[in-house]
Design an enzyme around this catalytic site. Structure first.
Site, PDB file in Angstrom:
ATOM      1  N   TYR A   5      42.628 -71.446 -19.395  1.00  0.00           N
ATOM      2  CA  TYR A   5      41.217 -71.654 -19.747  1.00  0.00           C
ATOM      3  C   TYR A   5      40.843 -70.832 -20.963  1.00  0.00           C
ATOM      4  O   TYR A   5      41.609 -69.973 -21.414  1.00  0.00           O
ATOM      5  CB  TYR A   5      40.311 -71.328 -18.556  1.00  0.00           C
ATOM      6  N   LYS A  29      45.882 -66.668 -20.687  1.00  0.00           N
ATOM      7  CA  LYS A  29      44.566 -66.782 -20.053  1.00  0.00           C
ATOM      8  C   LYS A  29      44.647 -67.872 -18.994  1.00  0.00           C
ATOM      9  O   LYS A  29      44.234 -69.015 -19.221  1.00  0.00           O
ATOM     10  CB  LYS A  29      43.504 -67.086 -21.121  1.00  0.00           C
ATOM     11  N   GLU A  69      43.468 -52.860 -19.653  1.00  0.00           N
ATOM     12  CA  GLU A  69      42.216 -53.507 -20.049  1.00  0.00           C
ATOM     13  C   GLU A  69      41.278 -53.507 -18.862  1.00  0.00           C
ATOM     14  O   GLU A  69      41.550 -52.842 -17.856  1.00  0.00           O
ATOM     15  CB  GLU A  69      42.483 -54.924 -20.562  1.00  0.00           C
ATOM     16  N   LEU A  80      45.148 -59.254 -22.293  1.00  0.00           N
ATOM     17  CA  LEU A  80      44.743 -60.481 -22.967  1.00  0.00           C
ATOM     18  C   LEU A  80      44.415 -60.138 -24.423  1.00  0.00           C
ATOM     19  O   LEU A  80      43.696 -59.166 -24.677  1.00  0.00           O
ATOM     20  CB  LEU A  80      43.501 -61.070 -22.285  1.00  0.00           C
TER      21      LEU A  80
END
Ligand code: PDD
Length: 286
Positions: free
Chosen positions: A32, A146, A178, A202
């Site tokens: 996505y 993702k 993250e 990411l």
């Protein structure tokens, strides 16, 4: 009523249906993107579509659409939505097939695009910042993709919510990775620090923008591994994402970060980010 795109058709959200055997539903077998749109102008669209391609390559799923087809479809969703500022959510799954872990021989991918209202951080959050906790990063080793398989991120984010906090900041092997749904920056002795891109985080589109703005502002910055000890002694910590823009983290596990207020480097970069957005809205290059 919101109009969405599903597999070649534009239709009201309430009428959009997928088969229960869709591998997105059965296995989380999909990828996505979330693309911010300001005043009906998609922000960094090409970068998001490039990252979509990276995610599709990573899960070995052919891109069902070309860049210009994506742009056309997204353009129509953006034009038809009721809000000028939007978050475009798009998802591609490996489609419906009899349940079997292995890929189906013939793949009919599911393509879904919708717009939601974009709520960027309120003036109060910009002024006061947010609280965060830390947790061990127990996700898989392909965090650069993702994917819609977000259960680990969901559970990690819920830890923050349970603690009355906005985000969970993840530590793997003593190093900052993250947030559960954001990238993390910190400031130490006047230098903005960010962990390097790798399979463990990411590659955030906002992360890139923040580093570009730091360079343009002449703000000292470095991309290098950050230890947990450094994170805990930071003068400032920020989280970045397409929906949270740049948000200051003012407490970490209940301890004040620096002064306990959004710091001067945050204010400078936040200002630069808003100026950059204005330029995008006026149709200049992003
Ligand atoms: N999430 N890291 C993770 C794990 C994320 O889920 C996100 C964004 C980011 C920031 O990436 P970007 O700057 O490109 O938005 C980093 C989106 C907003 C979401 O899942 O809703």
């Amino acid at each position: 009523m919101a109009i969405v795109y599903l597999n070649g058709a534009f239709l009201p959200l309430e009428e959009a249906r997928i088969p229960v055997l869709d591998r997105g539903f059965i296995f989380g077998d999909g990828v996505y993107e979330v693309i911010p749109v300001y005043d009906r102008r998609p922000f960094r669209l090409r970068h998001h579509l490039d990252r979509l391609q990276h995610s599709l390559d990573g899960i070995r799923l052919a891109n069902p659409l070309g860049q210009s087809e994506w742009q056309t479809l997204i353009g129509r969703i953006v034009a038809d939505a009721e809000w000028p500022d939007q978050g475009i959510y798009l998802q591609v799954t490996r489609g419906p097939a009899p349940r079997d872990h292995a890929f189906p021989k013939v793949v009919q991918p599911t393509v879904f695009i919708m717009a939601t209202a974009l709520t960027t951080p309120s003036a109060e959050i910009v002024d006061k910042g947010v609280a965060a906790i830390t947790a061990a990063d127990n996700r898989w080793l392909n965090c650069d993709l993702k994917t819609t398989s977000l259960l680990a991120n969901v559970l990690l984010r819920q830890l923050a919510v349970d603690a009355g906090c906005a985000e969970t900041i993840l530590i793997r092997d003593g190093l900052l990775s993250e947030g559960s749904a954001s990238n993390i920056f910190m400031v130490l002795d006047g230098v903005v620090l960010a962990p390097p891109k790798s399979n463990l985080i990411l590659p955030g589109i906002t992360y890139d923008v923040v580093l570009e703005l730091a360079a343009a502002e002449g703000q000292p910055h470095a991309v290098r591994p950050i230890t947990e000890a450094e994170l805990r002694s930071a003068d400032e910590v920020w989280l970045t994402s397409s929906t949270k823009e740049i948000t200051a983290v003012v407490t970490l596990d209940g301890q004040a970060v620096g002064s306990g207020r959004p710091g001067p480097v945050f204010k400078r970069l936040y200002g630069a980010y808003q100026t950059f957005k204005q330029r995008v809205m006026r149709g200049r290059n992003d």
